[in-house]
Design a protein around this motif. Structure first.
Motif, PDB file in Angstrom:
ATOM      1  N   LEU A 259      28.276  22.443  48.269  1.00 49.64           N
ATOM      2  CA  LEU A 259      29.010  21.592  49.197  1.00 49.64           C
ATOM      3  C   LEU A 259      29.654  22.424  50.297  1.00 49.64           C
ATOM      4  CD1 LEU A 259      30.721  19.164  46.643  1.00 49.64           C
ATOM      5  CD2 LEU A 259      28.882  18.599  48.232  1.00 49.64           C
ATOM      6  N   ASP A 260      30.194  23.587  49.918  1.00 51.67           N
ATOM      7  CA  ASP A 260      30.806  24.470  50.904  1.00 51.67           C
ATOM      8  C   ASP A 260      29.763  24.921  51.928  1.00 51.67           C
ATOM      9  OD1 ASP A 260      33.191  26.280  51.674  1.00 51.67           O
ATOM     10  OD2 ASP A 260      31.555  27.715  51.442  1.00 51.67           O
ATOM     11  N   GLN A 261      28.551  25.204  51.471  1.00 53.55           N
ATOM     12  CA  GLN A 261      27.472  25.579  52.385  1.00 53.55           C
ATOM     13  C   GLN A 261      27.144  24.425  53.334  1.00 53.55           C
ATOM     14  OE1 GLN A 261      26.266  28.456  52.827  1.00 53.55           O
ATOM     15  NE2 GLN A 261      24.489  28.053  54.126  1.00 53.55           N
ATOM     16  N   HIS A 262      27.240  23.214  52.828  1.00 56.93           N
ATOM     17  CA  HIS A 262      27.011  22.044  53.677  1.00 56.93           C
ATOM     18  C   HIS A 262      28.019  22.017  54.825  1.00 56.93           C
ATOM     19  CE1 HIS A 262      26.806  17.860  55.010  1.00 56.93           C
ATOM     20  NE2 HIS A 262      28.095  17.762  54.737  1.00 56.93           N
ATOM     21  N   TYR A 263      29.287  22.283  54.525  1.00 59.23           N
ATOM     22  CA  TYR A 263      30.305  22.270  55.574  1.00 59.23           C
ATOM     23  C   TYR A 263      30.113  23.437  56.547  1.00 59.23           C
ATOM     24  CZ  TYR A 263      32.644  18.535  53.082  1.00 59.23           C
ATOM     25  OH  TYR A 263      32.916  17.328  52.482  1.00 59.23           O
ATOM     26  N   TYR A 264      29.592  24.539  56.055  1.00 59.77           N
ATOM     27  CA  TYR A 264      29.281  25.657  56.948  1.00 59.77           C
ATOM     28  C   TYR A 264      28.213  25.235  57.961  1.00 59.77           C
ATOM     29  CZ  TYR A 264      26.743  29.750  58.583  1.00 59.77           C
ATOM     30  OH  TYR A 264      26.091  30.658  59.383  1.00 59.77           O
ATOM     31  N   ILE A 265      27.130  24.637  57.466  1.00 60.58           N
ATOM     32  CA  ILE A 265      26.051  24.191  58.356  1.00 60.58           C
ATOM     33  C   ILE A 265      26.571  23.137  59.329  1.00 60.58           C
ATOM     34  CG2 ILE A 265      23.816  23.016  58.431  1.00 60.58           C
ATOM     35  CD1 ILE A 265      23.219  24.280  55.687  1.00 60.58           C
ATOM     36  N   PHE A 266      27.390  22.227  58.815  1.00 56.75           N
ATOM     37  CA  PHE A 266      27.964  21.175  59.655  1.00 56.75           C
ATOM     38  C   PHE A 266      28.805  21.769  60.782  1.00 56.75           C
ATOM     39  CE2 PHE A 266      31.781  18.552  60.420  1.00 56.75           C
ATOM     40  CZ  PHE A 266      31.193  17.443  61.001  1.00 56.75           C
ATOM     41  N   SER A 267      29.673  22.731  60.456  1.00 61.50           N
ATOM     42  CA  SER A 267      30.537  23.333  61.474  1.00 61.50           C
ATOM     43  C   SER A 267      29.731  24.092  62.518  1.00 61.50           C
ATOM     44  CB  SER A 267      31.564  24.261  60.819  1.00 61.50           C
ATOM     45  OG  SER A 267      30.935  25.382  60.226  1.00 61.50           O
ATOM     46  N   GLU A 268      28.635  24.733  62.092  1.00 62.74           N
ATOM     47  CA  GLU A 268      27.791  25.454  63.039  1.00 62.74           C
ATOM     48  C   GLU A 268      27.073  24.491  63.975  1.00 62.74           C
ATOM     49  OE1 GLU A 268      27.236  28.941  63.415  1.00 62.74           O
ATOM     50  OE2 GLU A 268      29.140  28.857  62.329  1.00 62.74           O
ATOM     51  N   GLN A 269      26.644  23.358  63.453  1.00 62.66           N
ATOM     52  CA  GLN A 269      25.895  22.395  64.261  1.00 62.66           C
ATOM     53  C   GLN A 269      26.770  21.714  65.310  1.00 62.66           C
ATOM     54  OE1 GLN A 269      24.180  19.852  61.242  1.00 62.66           O
ATOM     55  NE2 GLN A 269      22.281  21.035  61.142  1.00 62.66           N
ATOM     56  N   ILE A 270      28.030  21.427  64.959  1.00 63.12           N
ATOM     57  CA  ILE A 270      28.871  20.703  65.916  1.00 63.12           C
ATOM     58  C   ILE A 270      29.683  21.638  66.801  1.00 63.12           C
ATOM     59  CG2 ILE A 270      29.091  18.836  64.231  1.00 63.12           C
ATOM     60  CD1 ILE A 270      32.100  19.593  64.075  1.00 63.12           C
ATOM     61  N   GLN A 271      29.617  22.941  66.557  1.00 65.07           N
ATOM     62  CA  GLN A 271      30.448  23.889  67.298  1.00 65.07           C
ATOM     63  C   GLN A 271      30.324  23.723  68.812  1.00 65.07           C
ATOM     64  OE1 GLN A 271      32.006  27.227  65.897  1.00 65.07           O
ATOM     65  NE2 GLN A 271      33.081  27.021  67.825  1.00 65.07           N
ATOM     66  N   ALA A 272      29.083  23.769  69.338  1.00 70.74           N
ATOM     67  CA  ALA A 272      28.879  23.718  70.785  1.00 70.74           C
ATOM     68  C   ALA A 272      29.333  22.392  71.392  1.00 70.74           C
ATOM     69  CB  ALA A 272      27.420  24.009  71.120  1.00 70.74           C
ATOM     70  N   PRO A 273      28.855  21.245  70.890  1.00 73.23           N
ATOM     71  CA  PRO A 273      29.325  19.983  71.493  1.00 73.23           C
ATOM     72  C   PRO A 273      30.818  19.754  71.294  1.00 73.23           C
ATOM     73  CG  PRO A 273      28.000  19.559  69.523  1.00 73.23           C
ATOM     74  CD  PRO A 273      27.827  21.006  69.867  1.00 73.23           C
ATOM     75  N   TYR A 274      31.364  20.209  70.174  1.00 75.17           N
ATOM     76  CA  TYR A 274      32.798  20.026  69.943  1.00 75.17           C
ATOM     77  C   TYR A 274      33.612  20.877  70.904  1.00 75.17           C
ATOM     78  CZ  TYR A 274      37.317  19.949  67.532  1.00 75.17           C
ATOM     79  OH  TYR A 274      38.648  19.812  67.237  1.00 75.17           O
ATOM     80  N   ASP A 275      33.186  22.112  71.168  1.00 77.19           N
ATOM     81  CA  ASP A 275      33.883  22.969  72.128  1.00 77.19           C
ATOM     82  C   ASP A 275      33.845  22.357  73.525  1.00 77.19           C
ATOM     83  OD1 ASP A 275      34.637  24.793  70.261  1.00 77.19           O
ATOM     84  OD2 ASP A 275      33.056  26.253  70.709  1.00 77.19           O
ATOM     85  N   GLU A 276      32.716  21.752  73.888  1.00 73.93           N
ATOM     86  CA  GLU A 276      32.606  21.100  75.195  1.00 73.93           C
ATOM     87  C   GLU A 276      33.571  19.916  75.273  1.00 73.93           C
ATOM     88  OE1 GLU A 276      28.589  19.999  75.865  1.00 73.93           O
ATOM     89  OE2 GLU A 276      27.836  22.073  75.883  1.00 73.93           O
ATOM     90  N   TRP A 277      33.662  19.151  74.189  1.00 80.61           N
ATOM     91  CA  TRP A 277      34.589  18.020  74.181  1.00 80.61           C
ATOM     92  C   TRP A 277      36.030  18.503  74.297  1.00 80.61           C
ATOM     93  CZ3 TRP A 277      38.655  16.781  70.942  1.00 80.61           C
ATOM     94  CH2 TRP A 277      39.222  15.507  71.148  1.00 80.61           C
TER      95      TRP A 277
END
Length: 303
Positions: A259-277
């Motif tokens: 599950l922790d690995q899932h959150y790692y992948i999730f955070s990496e995927q949303i990093q760029a669009p979230y930083d733009e927001w």
């Protein structure tokens, strides 16, 4: 017919000036406060790192539960809350805190978990109070397996303008100072405990996990009063029940790691669009401040 002297006129004018001068001073104070935010230093608070190797038996595992996003349905249009963004932040922010804690070397494995019903030596729960790219405010609570509260407070941080500057090569999170302060506060709580108390926390985490699965076999080893747990005794070495519980616990750890690995992948995927927001939201907040300052300036000039 009355005659108004020059002295009387001057005194009357000074009386009229006082509230206007007070208004002007208050406006300057407000404007000054807004300016100070823009010169704030990035990463001014450093997380304290371990300077020596800590015994394995004293390295507490930390579970960080996905945060409460901090809103209820339906969301008002003028609230400034975007539900989908908040839901993403509820998993993203805990993972950023996880990375900070893990990097200090003061703890065992630090994991992000979906709920609070997992086997935890130290459990951190949180709620997002405010998050708009410029300001972040969190309510955090940390409780260990004995029921001891390590942390129960609010943290707030205002991002510096440099955090979203194209000329800034740093990849530091705009709110890294907040995560560092949380890490340092947890370390302060840890230092208040003796070596025996830290080891007892680890024993209690095991005993509480075992008691949930086999209360008849492990209930006598635990003592509980008003939510506070203590060790009453320990199973004998080689107890087959302990071996079975350890095998189950290892499987539980593997699930939590997945599950922790899932959150790692999730955070990496949303990093760029979230930083733009966040950058866009930050600019909107700054523009709103500019409009407010201009309105105050016009009010002072009119006065």
């Amino acid at each position: 017919m009355s005659i108004v002297t020059t002295n009387e006129t001057t005194a009357s004018w000074r009386t009229m000036q006082r509230p206007l001068l007070l208004l002007a001073v208050l406006c300057l104070i407000v404007l000054g406060g807004c300016v100070n935010q823009s010169v704030k230093h990035v990463n001014a608070t450093r997380a304290q790192h371990a300077e020596r190797e800590i015994p394995q038996a004293e390295l507490l595992d930390i579970n960080i539960a996905v945060f409460d996003p901090g809103y209820t349905e339906p969301v008002e249009e003028d609230s400034g809350i975007f539900p989908q963004v908040r839901k993403a932040e509820a998993g993203y922010i805990p993972y950023r805190l996880r990375e900070t804690l893990q990097s200090t070397g003061h703890w065992g494995p630090v994991r992000v978990v979906p709920g609070t019903d997992t086997n935890s030596e130290l459990l951190i729960t949180g709620k997002i109070i405010e998050s708009n790219g410029r300001d972040l405010e969190l309510s955090l609570r940390a409780v260990d397996a004995s029921g001891r509260v390590w942390l129960d407070k609010r943290y707030s941080e205002t991002a510096a303008s440099l955090s979203y500057s194209d000329s800034d090569p740093s990849e530091t999170d705009p709110f890294q100072d907040l995560y560092n302060r949380v890490a340092n506060d947890l370390l302060k709580s840890r230092k208040k405990l003796s070596s025996k108390e830290l080891r007892d926390v680890r024993k209690l985490a095991f005993l509480r996990f075992a008691d949930d699965l086999a209360p008849d076999a492990f209930g006598d080893y635990l003592s509980e009063k008003d939510g506070q747990y203590s060790v009453r005794g320990l199973p004998a070495d080689g107890d087959p029940n302990v071996q079975r519980i350890n095998r189950i616990r290892e499987r539980d750890y593997r699930l939590v790691d997945a599950l922790d690995q899932h959150y790692y992948i999730f955070s990496e995927q949303i990093q760029a669009p979230y930083d733009e927001w966040r950058a866009s939201s930050y600019r909107e907040a700054k523009n709103l401040d500019k409009v407010r300052k201009e309105a105050i300036g016009r009010m002072v000039a009119g006065a």
